[in-house]
Design a protein around this motif. Structure first.
Motif, PDB file in Angstrom:
ATOM      1  N   SER A 141      39.712  72.533  25.234  1.00  0.00           N
ATOM      2  CA  SER A 141      39.690  73.946  24.858  1.00  0.00           C
ATOM      3  C   SER A 141      40.960  74.338  24.139  1.00  0.00           C
ATOM      4  CB  SER A 141      39.536  74.815  26.108  1.00  0.00           C
ATOM      5  OG  SER A 141      39.744  76.175  25.794  1.00  0.00           O
ATOM      6  N   ALA A 142      40.807  75.083  23.038  1.00  0.00           N
ATOM      7  CA  ALA A 142      41.974  75.523  22.277  1.00  0.00           C
ATOM      8  C   ALA A 142      42.846  76.464  23.084  1.00  0.00           C
ATOM      9  CB  ALA A 142      41.517  76.200  20.984  1.00  0.00           C
ATOM     10  N   SER A 143      42.253  77.175  24.054  1.00  0.00           N
ATOM     11  CA  SER A 143      43.044  78.098  24.855  1.00  0.00           C
ATOM     12  C   SER A 143      44.108  77.376  25.662  1.00  0.00           C
ATOM     13  CB  SER A 143      42.133  78.892  25.790  1.00  0.00           C
ATOM     14  OG  SER A 143      41.497  78.033  26.714  1.00  0.00           O
ATOM     15  N   ALA A 144      43.950  76.076  25.850  1.00  0.00           N
ATOM     16  CA  ALA A 144      44.936  75.301  26.599  1.00  0.00           C
ATOM     17  C   ALA A 144      46.288  75.282  25.897  1.00  0.00           C
ATOM     18  CB  ALA A 144      44.434  73.871  26.805  1.00  0.00           C
ATOM     19  N   LEU A 145      46.306  75.598  24.606  1.00  0.00           N
ATOM     20  CA  LEU A 145      47.576  75.620  23.874  1.00  0.00           C
ATOM     21  C   LEU A 145      48.526  76.671  24.434  1.00  0.00           C
ATOM     22  CD1 LEU A 145      46.449  75.248  20.150  1.00  0.00           C
ATOM     23  CD2 LEU A 145      47.358  73.485  21.655  1.00  0.00           C
ATOM     24  N   SER A 185      53.900  65.430  27.672  1.00  0.00           N
ATOM     25  CA  SER A 185      53.719  66.748  28.272  1.00  0.00           C
ATOM     26  C   SER A 185      52.528  67.474  27.651  1.00  0.00           C
ATOM     27  CB  SER A 185      54.993  67.581  28.096  1.00  0.00           C
ATOM     28  OG  SER A 185      54.842  68.860  28.674  1.00  0.00           O
ATOM     29  N   VAL A 186      52.379  67.350  26.325  1.00  0.00           N
ATOM     30  CA  VAL A 186      51.235  67.956  25.636  1.00  0.00           C
ATOM     31  C   VAL A 186      49.931  67.390  26.189  1.00  0.00           C
ATOM     32  CG1 VAL A 186      50.000  68.057  23.430  1.00  0.00           C
ATOM     33  CG2 VAL A 186      52.457  68.528  23.505  1.00  0.00           C
ATOM     34  N   PHE A 187      49.866  66.064  26.303  1.00  0.00           N
ATOM     35  CA  PHE A 187      48.651  65.432  26.827  1.00  0.00           C
ATOM     36  C   PHE A 187      48.338  65.942  28.232  1.00  0.00           C
ATOM     37  CE2 PHE A 187      49.872  61.523  24.120  1.00  0.00           C
ATOM     38  CZ  PHE A 187      49.214  62.042  23.023  1.00  0.00           C
ATOM     39  N   SER A 188      49.375  66.028  29.049  1.00  0.00           N
ATOM     40  CA  SER A 188      49.179  66.463  30.431  1.00  0.00           C
ATOM     41  C   SER A 188      48.668  67.896  30.494  1.00  0.00           C
ATOM     42  CB  SER A 188      50.492  66.337  31.204  1.00  0.00           C
ATOM     43  OG  SER A 188      50.354  66.838  32.519  1.00  0.00           O
ATOM     44  N   LYS A 189      49.293  68.793  29.715  1.00  0.00           N
ATOM     45  CA  LYS A 189      48.914  70.204  29.756  1.00  0.00           C
ATOM     46  C   LYS A 189      47.530  70.453  29.160  1.00  0.00           C
ATOM     47  CE  LYS A 189      53.626  72.046  29.788  1.00  0.00           C
ATOM     48  NZ  LYS A 189      54.644  72.859  29.073  1.00  0.00           N
ATOM     49  N   LEU A 190      47.120  69.584  28.236  1.00  0.00           N
ATOM     50  CA  LEU A 190      45.787  69.725  27.652  1.00  0.00           C
ATOM     51  C   LEU A 190      44.724  68.992  28.468  1.00  0.00           C
ATOM     52  CD1 LEU A 190      46.469  69.382  23.804  1.00  0.00           C
ATOM     53  CD2 LEU A 190      46.276  71.455  25.182  1.00  0.00           C
TER      54      LEU A 190
END
Length: 212
Positions: A141-145, A185-190
């Motif tokens: 989901s784009a909202s994960a950004l 970190s990006v991978f984890s948060k997404l």
């Protein structure tokens, strides 16, 4: 700019050649099959190859397979793939790499956007058809950004533009390890787990692109 066009449809191939020439680009070869594409790139060393995903001899993923081989042999070569319908499997290994684009053939009708995509990919950037992006991003989901920090967004933006980790480090005045840490970190948060089958970098890029 020196360009090789690989398209088995004579009319479509000639149309591409004419359009590129009218925009001042040098079409050094126009070919109709995957082997001729490889030969032309080896002979002319162009800056960009525009390639139909489905080409002879099998009319399956010959064009995409040839593009993957060319990426290994000529890493600086821009690759712009075209197809009538979305075909993700043959191109997943290329999405998110520098100098790569994938457009549906209908997009060629929008001449200004198509020429801009051609020139962007040749410069090392990316160009993904909105339909391709939507197909790739269904699992996230784009909202994960919203969860990403400003620096993580900077890194992801440069990944989406086709830059390698090394190039990103240079642009942001960071170490390579710091860039890798930001990407983890990006991978984890997404929510993009490293399960051995998910193309995490691809999904991170298309999540970013869909949010624009």
């Amino acid at each position: 700019m020196r360009v090789v066009v690989a398209e088995d449809s004579v009319l479509f191939r000639e149309g591409l050649v004419r359009l590129l020439q009218e925009k001042g680009h040098d079409v050094v070869a126009a070919v109709a099959d995957a082997q001729a594409l490889k030969d032309a790139v080896g002979e002319h060393l162009p800056e960009l190859a525009i390639i139909d995903v489905r080409m002879p001899p099998t009319m399956e993923s010959d064009g995409a397979d040839a593009a993957a081989a060319l990426r290994d042999d000529y890493p600086e070569l821009g690759l712009l793939l075209l197809s009538q319908h979305i075909e993700l499997r043959p191109v997943l290994s290329l999405v998110g790499t520098p100098g790569f684009g994938y457009l549906l053939k209908d997009r060629v009708l929008d001449l200004a956007d198509f020429v801009a995509a051609v020139e962007r990919v040749a410069r090392g950037g990316s160009a993904l058809d909105p339909e391709v992006v939507r197909s790739l991003v269904r699992s996230t989901s784009a909202s994960a950004l919203d969860a990403l920090s400003e620096r993580e967004l900077d890194v992801l933006r440069l990944v989406a533009e086709g830059h390698t980790n090394t190039a990103i480090a240079e642009k942001l005045f960071l170490s390579g390890r710091t860039v890798e840490s930001h990407m983890r970190s990006v991978f984890s948060k997404l929510g993009l787990d490293d399960d051995g089958s998910t193309h995490r970098r691809v999904l991170a890029v298309v999540t970013y692109l869909e949010s624009r």
